[in-house]
Design a protein around this motif. Structure first.
Motif, mmCIF file in Angstrom:
data_model
loop_
_atom_site.group_PDB
_atom_site.id
_atom_site.type_symbol
_atom_site.label_atom_id
_atom_site.label_comp_id
_atom_site.label_asym_id
_atom_site.label_seq_id
_atom_site.Cartn_x
_atom_site.Cartn_y
_atom_site.Cartn_z
ATOM 1 N N GLU A 46 0.829 -1.204 0.000
ATOM 2 C CA GLU A 46 0.000 0.000 0.000
ATOM 3 C C GLU A 46 0.866 1.258 0.000
ATOM 4 O O GLU A 46 0.601 2.217 -0.737
ATOM 5 N N LEU A 85 2.356 1.788 -3.335
ATOM 6 C CA LEU A 85 1.348 2.304 -4.267
ATOM 7 C C LEU A 85 1.148 3.807 -4.068
ATOM 8 O O LEU A 85 1.051 4.563 -5.046
ATOM 9 N N PHE A 86 1.081 4.240 -2.806
ATOM 10 C CA PHE A 86 0.941 5.673 -2.525
ATOM 11 C C PHE A 86 2.134 6.456 -3.064
ATOM 12 O O PHE A 86 1.991 7.579 -3.566
ATOM 13 N N GLN A 104 1.926 6.245 -7.097
ATOM 14 C CA GLN A 104 0.726 6.829 -7.706
ATOM 15 C C GLN A 104 0.120 7.861 -6.754
ATOM 16 O O GLN A 104 -0.832 7.577 -6.027
ATOM 17 N N GLU A 145 -1.856 10.126 -7.115
ATOM 18 C CA GLU A 145 -3.286 10.388 -7.277
ATOM 19 C C GLU A 145 -4.117 9.464 -6.380
ATOM 20 O O GLU A 145 -5.220 9.826 -5.952
ATOM 21 N N ARG A 146 -3.593 8.255 -6.102
ATOM 22 C CA ARG A 146 -4.293 7.347 -5.190
ATOM 23 C C ARG A 146 -4.372 7.948 -3.784
ATOM 24 O O ARG A 146 -5.400 7.849 -3.108
ATOM 25 N N ASP A 157 -6.851 10.767 -3.759
ATOM 26 C CA ASP A 157 -8.215 10.238 -3.725
ATOM 27 C C ASP A 157 -8.577 9.767 -2.313
ATOM 28 O O ASP A 157 -9.709 9.971 -1.852
ATOM 29 N N LEU A 158 -7.606 9.137 -1.623
ATOM 30 C CA LEU A 158 -7.850 8.673 -0.264
ATOM 31 C C LEU A 158 -8.127 9.858 0.657
ATOM 32 O O LEU A 158 -9.060 9.817 1.464
#
Length: 479
Positions: free
Chosen positions: A209, A212-213, A216, A218-219, A222-223
């Motif tokens: 996780e 990924l943060f 990306q 943008e993830r 978004d969170l």
């Protein structure tokens, strides 16, 4: 004497937010910080188990993401590191271990006396926070062992094999008790009143996780947006029609965690849901069920050598006392140091409770902006959202000082205070909490609405309450 356009007092979330904006605008400024490090309350609070009860990726600046937070709710040390990183670009403007001794308005400037000498500023920003001075129990007797407040933790204190008393069951109390239970021989918890506690739902982020943060962004954005929406919805559960449902969830959590009816009864709150701060914990109730942990449903009433006395008449022999008893939240110590236009101190002006228009500007104190002060925190969402709005308000106001000192009218300030009180129902419903001024009975700490409403209304300067409506804002743009 050092002269700057803006003097900022405090290098926690509010002070760093203000400093970063001032630097971006090319302003002359300095930040005074009495502590030896950056972080404010997150510098002070280092007790075992200290963490935020707002999700980590919402409890930060909107323009500085941090994909590396290890948990959904960040430990205090990680928040402190985040702030240190955020402050790095303005670190050369931050004077650590520098105490403000006095600040006086002379008619055109603020004259500051500090532990490092005199300073003159056109604008003063108080970013000293609300939770700075620990509130210690005022009880008779003397304890002959260590007595440590959670906000003044002794890193050298070894609790292995010791008998510990914890005084208080507020936010820091429910965090520290499970940690002390893992270390101490025994723990006795003195509870003045039972809080409502909801499950926290904390967990560690998996490495995947975090990666990924990082890869990306943008993830992560978004969170943060999702967390903002979800948390804003909680407002109704603290101060609106959703309180009954939230209360049922808290009592259900208690019933699930504490099967013993006697202990469960002692842990059942007797006040209206939302009147006091609602807490979050996944392990507090479990800690109280341990055989070497005991809950005493009574406040601390006195000390004896080697023992604490409780309101239920019990006496408990202990080696260490940990006071999780909060702060002088409604009476800010810095207010004694600030003297305004008529020779009146901020402490005197606030003798009937803290007050400020837009939670930021105070009548009688020209060119002063108070961040994270009166009615500027939230019972349901991240205080950083409020701080950013206040910093934006102050930044958009500063150019207007080219026209002369800025001072909000007493009428605008009073209308704002009246609005606050009219919307503060649940917090003034009769329970004892840290939001209400004991002298006046006014609710002086919380903004009684959603964060987005405050940001929309007070995230920028409007001249009318300052008697400047006749001026063209463009006239001050180059100031």
């Amino acid at each position: 004497m050092t002269r700057v356009r803006v003097a900022v007092v405090g290098a926690g979330f509010a002070g760093v937010a203000m400093a970063r904006r001032l630097a971006a605008a090319g302003e002359s400024f300095v930040v005074l910080e009495r502590r030896p490090g950056i972080g404010g309350t997150w510098h002070d609070n280092r007790y075992p188990g200290v963490a935020c009860d707002v999700p980590a990726h919402l409890y930060g600046y909107s323009d500085i993401a941090h994909p590396g937070f290890s948990r959904v709710f960040a430990p205090g040390a990680e928040i402190r590191e985040y702030l240190e990183d955020a402050a790095a670009p303005v670190a050369d403007r931050i004077m650590l271990s520098t105490r403000l001794d006095d600040a006086r308005w002379d008619g055109t400037h603020w004259q500051l006396a500090t532990s490092r000498g005199a300073l003159e500023a056109e604008v003063l920003v108080m970013a000293a926070g609300r939770l700075t001075e620990p509130r210690l129990p005022d009880v008779p007797g003397t304890f002959d062992g260590p007595v440590v407040h959670t906000a003044r933790w002794d890193d050298e204190l070894d609790l292995e094999g010791l008998r510990v008393a914890v005084v208080g069951t507020g936010a820091s109390g429910v965090q520290v008790v499970p940690e002390l239970a893992r270390r101490a021989e025994s723990v006795v918890v003195l509870q003045r009143s039972a809080p409502y506690i909801l499950p926290k739902g904390d967990r560690a982020y998996a490495d995947a996780e975090i990666t990924l943060f990082e890869q990306q962004p943008e993830r992560l954005a978004d969170l943060r947006g999702a967390l903002m929406r979800e948390t804003e919805e909680v407002f109704d559960q603290r101060a609106g029609d959703g309180r009954a449902e939230a209360r049922a969830r808290a009592l259900g959590h208690l019933a699930d965690q504490v099967p013993d009816p006697v202990l469960r009864a002692a842990l059942t709150p007797d006040h209206e849901f939302g009147c006091k701060r609602v807490l979050f914990s996944d392990d507090y109730f479990a800690a109280l069920r341990l055989p070497h942990v005991r809950l005493v449903p009574g406040a601390l009433t006195g000390y004896e050598p080697g023992a604490v006395l409780a309101a239920d008449g019990s006496r408990h022999e202990v080696d260490v006392v940990v006071t999780a008893t909060g702060f002088h939240s409604t009476r800010q110590p810095y207010a004694e140091l600030v003297t305004g236009r008529d020779g009146i101190s901020l402490d005197q002006y606030w003798s009937q409770g803290m007050r400020a228009y837009a939670s930021t500007a105070v009548h009688g104190f020209p060119n002063l902006f108070v961040l994270d002060g009166p009615n500027a925190t939230l019972a349901h969402n991240s205080a950083v959202l409020m701080i950013e709005a206040q910093a934006d308000y102050a930044m958009s106001a500063i150019p207007w000082t080219a026209h002369g000192p800025l001072e909000v009218s007493v009428e605008a300030e009073q209308a704002y205070i009246d609005e606050i009180q009219g919307r503060s129902g649940v917090w003034t419903s009769g329970c004892r909490n840290w939001y209400v001024d004991e002298q006046s009975g006014r609710q002086v700490l919380l903004w009684p609405g959603k964060a987005q409403e405050f940001r929309d209304r007070f995230g920028y300067f409007e001249p009318e309450p300052f008697g400047l409506a006749h001026l063209d804002p463009s006239e001050s743009a180059g100031a």
